[in-house]
Motif scaffolding. Sequence first.
Motif, mmCIF file in Angstrom:
data_model
loop_
_atom_site.group_PDB
_atom_site.id
_atom_site.type_symbol
_atom_site.label_atom_id
_atom_site.label_comp_id
_atom_site.label_asym_id
_atom_site.label_seq_id
_atom_site.Cartn_x
_atom_site.Cartn_y
_atom_site.Cartn_z
ATOM 1 N N GLN A 170 12.266 -8.798 -3.010
ATOM 2 C CA GLN A 170 12.483 -8.028 -4.232
ATOM 3 C C GLN A 170 11.705 -6.712 -4.222
ATOM 4 N N GLN A 171 10.530 -6.710 -3.601
ATOM 5 C CA GLN A 171 9.780 -5.463 -3.463
ATOM 6 C C GLN A 171 10.509 -4.486 -2.539
ATOM 7 N N ARG B 223 0.833 -1.209 0.000
ATOM 8 C CA ARG B 223 0.000 0.000 0.000
ATOM 9 C C ARG B 223 0.866 1.255 0.000
ATOM 10 N N ALA B 224 1.945 1.233 0.765
ATOM 11 C CA ALA B 224 2.847 2.387 0.797
ATOM 12 C C ALA B 224 3.508 2.588 -0.564
ATOM 13 N N THR B 225 3.837 1.491 -1.233
ATOM 14 C CA THR B 225 4.425 1.588 -2.574
ATOM 15 C C THR B 225 3.451 2.237 -3.541
ATOM 16 N N GLU B 226 2.192 1.791 -3.493
ATOM 17 C CA GLU B 226 1.171 2.360 -4.376
ATOM 18 C C GLU B 226 0.971 3.853 -4.107
ATOM 19 N N ALA B 227 1.194 4.257 -2.849
ATOM 20 C CA ALA B 227 1.043 5.668 -2.492
ATOM 21 C C ALA B 227 2.294 6.483 -2.795
ATOM 22 N N GLY B 228 3.344 5.814 -3.245
ATOM 23 C CA GLY B 228 4.585 6.509 -3.574
ATOM 24 C C GLY B 228 5.478 6.806 -2.388
ATOM 25 N N ASP B 229 5.166 6.235 -1.222
ATOM 26 C CA ASP B 229 5.992 6.446 -0.023
ATOM 27 C C ASP B 229 6.962 5.264 0.080
ATOM 28 N N TYR B 230 8.055 5.339 -0.659
ATOM 29 C CA TYR B 230 8.975 4.204 -0.766
ATOM 30 C C TYR B 230 9.774 3.978 0.514
ATOM 31 N N ARG B 231 10.045 5.031 1.258
ATOM 32 C CA ARG B 231 10.771 4.851 2.515
ATOM 33 C C ARG B 231 9.920 4.056 3.510
#
Length: 247
Positions: free
Chosen positions: A162-163, A111-119
């Motif tokens: 890998q994610q 969910r954080a990845t989809e929101a662009g919050d990679y940290r």
Amino acid sequence: MSVVEGGISIVPTATKLRQLLALLILQGERVVTVSTLMDELWGESPPKSASSILQTYILQLRQKMTQALVHGDGRKAKDILVTQPGGYLLRIDSGRLDCREFDRLAEAGRRATEAGDYRLASDHFTGALAMWRGPALIDVRVGNVLQFEALRMNEARMSVLQQRIDADMQIGRHAALVPELRVLVAQNPLNENLCAQFMVSLQRTGCAWRALQVYQHLRNALARELGLEPSMVLQEIHQSVLVGELV
């Protein structure tokens, strides 16, 4: 496998009992049929007395639980390992299962990845991976059912790994990733995604020539083992590295 109640381990040493407990745990809060349990324990060659042996195994597991529940909250072993029509159910708080916590953190990472919050995604994925102490069920004999559970869990771990690497790459941690990816690629020589991540990280840290070497090693391995060429994605990364374009 580790199962603790009140600070006391209830993991049996007997092979069949460990197998039985592992299956009940992984199917937590779902009824596991007698036929499924027998298939796991004996496959296509169950003994004539398989039904009574299984009942004995269930009794022995309950005895282990009773020892740990002596100073507990009043629960009985039969309230935890419950007999149901046609099978058995293990009542356990899913929040206390490492495998469920892994799934929860992995989903939070996605969910954080989809929101662009990679940290934040990296933090969640790192937390999920921290639940692991080695390959799934490495100390449990696996039969017809557990072998697929182990495969599923190990593949889920590799996917989350890998994610997490993807998330780390998005926030510029390429230099820190190079040593880790070097080991992972050596351990998984045919994994094209890991190879792609390694090539990109090498290029981003000024080691384009090593990225080309990695590609060639993978290409040779694929040709030797499978008679295949690298995927188009890898070929495009290779071409970009060759002409000096930033991947």
